[in-house]
Design an enzyme around this catalytic site. Structure first.
Site, PDB file in Angstrom:
ATOM      1  N   SER A 155      16.916  70.860 132.374  1.00 14.09           N
ATOM      2  CA  SER A 155      15.674  71.323 133.013  1.00 14.09           C
ATOM      3  C   SER A 155      16.040  72.338 134.073  1.00 14.09           C
ATOM      4  O   SER A 155      17.212  72.505 134.410  1.00 14.09           O
ATOM      5  CB  SER A 155      14.954  70.149 133.682  1.00 14.09           C
ATOM      6  OG  SER A 155      15.580  69.819 134.916  1.00 14.09           O
ATOM      7  N   ASP A 156      15.055  73.047 134.615  1.00 12.88           N
ATOM      8  CA  ASP A 156      15.335  73.821 135.821  1.00 12.88           C
ATOM      9  C   ASP A 156      15.191  72.864 137.008  1.00 12.88           C
ATOM     10  O   ASP A 156      14.817  71.696 136.850  1.00 12.88           O
ATOM     11  CB  ASP A 156      14.424  75.049 135.931  1.00 12.88           C
ATOM     12  CG  ASP A 156      15.050  76.124 136.830  1.00 12.88           C
ATOM     13  OD1 ASP A 156      15.990  75.800 137.595  1.00 12.88           O
ATOM     14  OD2 ASP A 156      14.610  77.291 136.791  1.00 12.88           O
ATOM     15  N   TRP A 157      15.476  73.378 138.181  1.00  8.83           N
ATOM     16  CA  TRP A 157      15.510  72.552 139.395  1.00  8.83           C
ATOM     17  C   TRP A 157      14.156  71.850 139.590  1.00  8.83           C
ATOM     18  O   TRP A 157      13.147  72.509 139.850  1.00  8.83           O
ATOM     19  CB  TRP A 157      15.825  73.451 140.599  1.00  8.83           C
ATOM     20  CG  TRP A 157      15.996  72.713 141.885  1.00  8.83           C
ATOM     21  CD1 TRP A 157      15.000  72.218 142.676  1.00  8.83           C
ATOM     22  CD2 TRP A 157      17.222  72.380 142.521  1.00  8.83           C
ATOM     23  NE1 TRP A 157      15.531  71.606 143.769  1.00  8.83           N
ATOM     24  CE2 TRP A 157      16.910  71.685 143.702  1.00  8.83           C
ATOM     25  CE3 TRP A 157      18.575  72.594 142.216  1.00  8.83           C
ATOM     26  CZ2 TRP A 157      17.876  71.212 144.581  1.00  8.83           C
ATOM     27  CZ3 TRP A 157      19.544  72.135 143.092  1.00  8.83           C
ATOM     28  CH2 TRP A 157      19.187  71.442 144.252  1.00  8.83           C
TER      29      TRP A 157
END
Ligand code: BGC
Length: 759
Positions: free
Chosen positions: A287-289
């Site tokens: 995932s992204d942050w």
């Protein structure tokens, strides 16, 4: 499909008729490398908590390692850590998991190595302006070597989001507006990071990001909504990702953005259908942050539990920074909302990469096994990349190159002339300003005692409005034979969450330029920036303009070489420069539309007669004030020499659907300086079942020609090059007429034509 299932099917020798996409998945899974057995063996031994641990990535703890983290590592509750670059701490973290956790599974250590590590290369958009995949590959290779010395084994790069919006701060991290250019250079970066063997010392896993469509954030505002029709998604935004997958990229990062109402991090169409079923991706998705947690902020899920469910169903293997997986996957499994098979599938991808990286054999880093960071080779690659990235936008009356012998004094003005930090650009966590060579430093060296340098910074930052030092700058200009003014944007004005609605030179820079011009001395502007800028308010006041992006560590030597003609500028724009921000999005590969403007049909706002009847104003697609053309087109860039193009020819102008055609043309250096030229090939498919762009880049070559030298360049256009996604979202080749151009920019005029015949 789970690896177990694949093996079962194969073992039983059952002839299974599956849908095409599934056959693809089966083929890939069956051909998966030798780690399948090891992965399965570990999976069989793992508890549910350990599996979920592998799917969890946490941010760096710093040193000493806090007790709660140490306990979590011992329990196998963490699979990856990001942002720890102290090699001792990295080794200590690895030691805890390897020696003190039940199964001893090593950690993935992630870091954003976006354009260099200690040695900083030009921002990716600048690297794209080199149009030099070999150099871009080398840049990624040395970045990997330097990062690996800190124990990093995974980078969150390349960013291959096609973007056509210079307002978006992250355009700096991108490879520009074109799917083909971004594909070629993105693949080069993947190859540079990963090498031939991920287990080799000094190679690291790459991550193609952000999947997908992030570059189309509405109004260029970061994290904003994205709406891209599927056809455009497939023809424009997905090709660089497909190319990265084909090149073996280890991981993919899901985007923060909402794509057509389904946030990318919870989007099964993207990650299950396209990425895995259609393309057969074998790596894993991170995932992204906090982008899983944000699914509820989007209003896509009601709470974190729902977010964990949607992200898992969509196919996100690892969660970055937040803990919705750690907190909720077990309950979701117990409730029967997800299956153990789904979890195993996600964990298998992560374990597989750890095997590929050789981490089970060698989890520790010995920096002495790697070259010193920022060694001479690395600096030379950074210098070359900076040199080839710079684009000469204007050069009136050959204001450049400066002739050293004719100079007695040179004024060096501006906020970017001597700023070791700002020249590095955005996303340089580890970049070392102490080794930056600034333009002022290098110009001073080159001047020696041959001529004097009159330096005035004039503005504290590029945003400054104070004008108190302008008089001093003007005086320095008056006392000099020529002026080089270093302008642009500081690093912080581009990058993530740093979008701008006005993309003029910030602060009072334009006023400074006008004052300098008033001295009557030749004014050379060098602009360092993280995005295309609208330059209309300074163009009339400069004699030459070199667009240098943020060039990185070696800005100084590269700029000095160009200013003094040691090298000719050779970069070409990887993105269109608008005249006015209101033209955005403006890009070369646009559609024709039903009422295209031409010079004959367009009337500028100043030329429309008063009370003119509406019917006589042209009714063409344009802006009354900005017209219909950009300031500088994609692929444009001047040189110290001239190149001419002639004798375009085709191997055949009538092809079958499955045939290729060879296109040739002669490129000549007609000036008197040896220089590189970037030869570009564009194609237009005149009629399609969906309308086709007016021009599409399909090939390019950087070549070096001596004065008077000519060379025949050759490109092959095959069926794959002219295939496109049609109305039913399938990749198709259609019969019909094509135009093909070879030239030095997207305005190339030398054209040939061919016809593809029905079968
Ligand atoms: C960015 C990613 C980056 C990640 C980790 C996020 O905010 O969007 O591109 O890799 O942070 O630093």
């Amino acid at each position: 499909m789970s690896p177990h299932l694949v093996r079962l099917i194969l073992a039983a020798g059952v002839l299974v008729f599956l849908m095409t996409a599934d056959v693809f998945a089966l083929d890939n899974a069956a051909s998966t490398d030798s780690f399948q057995t090891q992965v399965d063996d570990i999976l069989e031994q793992m508890t549910l908590a350990e599996k979920i641990g592998q799917m969890t990535q946490v941010n760096a703890p710093g040193s000493p390692v806090p007790e709660d983290l140490r306990a979590a590592l011992k329990q196998g509750a963490i699979g990856s850590i990001l942002n720890e670059v102290n090699v001792e701490t990295v080794n200590q973290l690895q030691r805890i998991v390897v020696e003190e956790s039940r199964l001893g599974i090593p950690l993935l250590m992630g870091r954003d190595v976006i354009h260099g590590f200690k040695t900083v290369l030009p921002i990716p958009l600048g690297q794209a302006a080199t149009w030099n995949p070999d150099l871009v590959r080398e840049g990624a290779r040395i970045s990997a070597l330097e990062a690996a010395a800190s124990g990093i084994n995974w980078t969150f790069a390349p960013m291959i989001d096609v973007t056509r919006d210079p307002r978006w701060g992250r355009i700096a991290e991108s490879l520009g507006e074109d799917p083909f250019l971004a594909s070629v250079l993105g693949v080069a970066m993947v190859e540079g990071f990963q090498g031939d063997n991920l287990a080799a010392t000094g190679t690291i896993a790459a991550c193609a990001k952000h999947f997908a469509g992030y570059g189309a954030s509405e109004s260029g505002r970061d994290y904003n909504t994205v709406n891209i029709p599927e056809n455009e998604l497939r023809n424009v935004y997905l090709p660089p990702f497909k190319a990265a997958v084909e090149s073996g990229v280890a991981t993919i990062m899901a985007s923060f953005s909402d794509l057509n109402g389904v946030p990318a991090t919870g989007n099964p169409f993207l990650m299950r259908q396209v990425l895995r079923r259609e393309w057969g991706f074998e790596g894993f998705v991170v995932s992204d942050w906090a982008s899983i947690e944000q699914l509820s902020v989007h209003g896509f899920t009601a709470d974190d539990k729902g977010s964990a469910l949607e992200a898992l169903k969509a196919g996100v293997n690892m969660e970055m920074a937040t803990t919705t997986y750690a907190d909720h996957l077990a309950a979701l499994l117990e409730e029967g909302q997800i299956s153990m098979q789904q979890i195993d599938e996600m964990v298998a991808g992560i374990l597989q990469l750890k095997f590929q990286l050789g981490l089970f054999e060698q989890p520790y880093t010995d920096p002495r096994a790697l070259p010193a960071v920022s060694n001479e080779d690395h600096l030379e690659i950074a210098r070359k990349a900076a040199l080839q990235s710079m684009v000469l936008l204007e050069n009136r009356e050959n204001a450049l190159p400066l002739v050293k012998e004719n100079l007695r004094s040179l004024a060096v003005i501006g906020p970017m002339a001597d700023d070791a930090y700002e020249q590095l650009g955005t996303w340089i966590f580890d970049g070392d300003p102490a080794i930056s060579q600034t333009p002022l430093q290098v110009l001073r060296e080159r001047a020696g005692d041959q001529f004097t340098i009159n330096h005035v910074r004039a503005m504290e930052t590029t945003r400054s409005r104070a004008t108190d030092a302008f008089a001093e700058a003007v005086k320095a200009a008056e006392n000099s034979d020529a002026v080089v003014v270093f302008l642009g944007e500081e690093a912080i004005l581009s990058g993530e969450a740093h979008s701008r609605a006005n993309i003029d030179l910030p602060g009072n820079q334009a006023d400074l330029v006008r004052l300098l011009h008033g001295t009557g001395k030749p004014v050379i502007a060098v602009v360092m920036a993280g995005r295309p800028l609208t330059l209309g308010n300074v163009l009339d006041y400069v004699d030459a303009l070199l667009f240098a992006w943020h060039p990185g560590t070696m800005a100084g030597p590269a700029i000095a070489d160009i200013l003094f003609g040691v090298e000719s500028p050779s970069g070409k724009l990887p993105v269109t420069f608008p005249r006015m921000v209101g033209q955005v999005p403006i890009y070369y590969a646009h559609k024709q539309g039903g009422k295209p403007a031409t010079a004959e049909t367009f009337t500028h706002i100043d030329d429309i007669p008063v009370r003119m009847p509406q019917s006589s104003s042209g009714f063409v697609s344009s802006h009354l004030d900005a017209g219909f053309t950009p300031q500088y087109v994609f692929g444009y860039g001047l040189s110290y020499t001239e190149f001419s193009y002639s004798e375009i020819g085709l191997s055949s102008n009538s092809l079958a659907l499955d045939e290729s055609v060879t296109v040739k043309a002669v490129v000549s250096n007609t000036g008197d300086v040896e220089a590189d030229e970037i030869v570009q090939l564009y194609v237009r498919d005149l009629v399609g079942n969906v309308t086709r762009p007016v021009k599409e880049l399909k090939g390019f070559q950087r070549l070096r020609l001596k004065p008077g030298e000519s060379r025949t360049v050759e490109f092959v256009i095959g069926p794959d090059d002219i295939a496109f996604y049609g109305r039913d979202m399938k990749l198709i080749n259609e019969p019909g007429d094509f135009h093909v151009w070879i030239g030095g920019s997207s305005k190339a005029e030398l054209r040939a034509e061919f016809t593809v015949n029905p079968k």
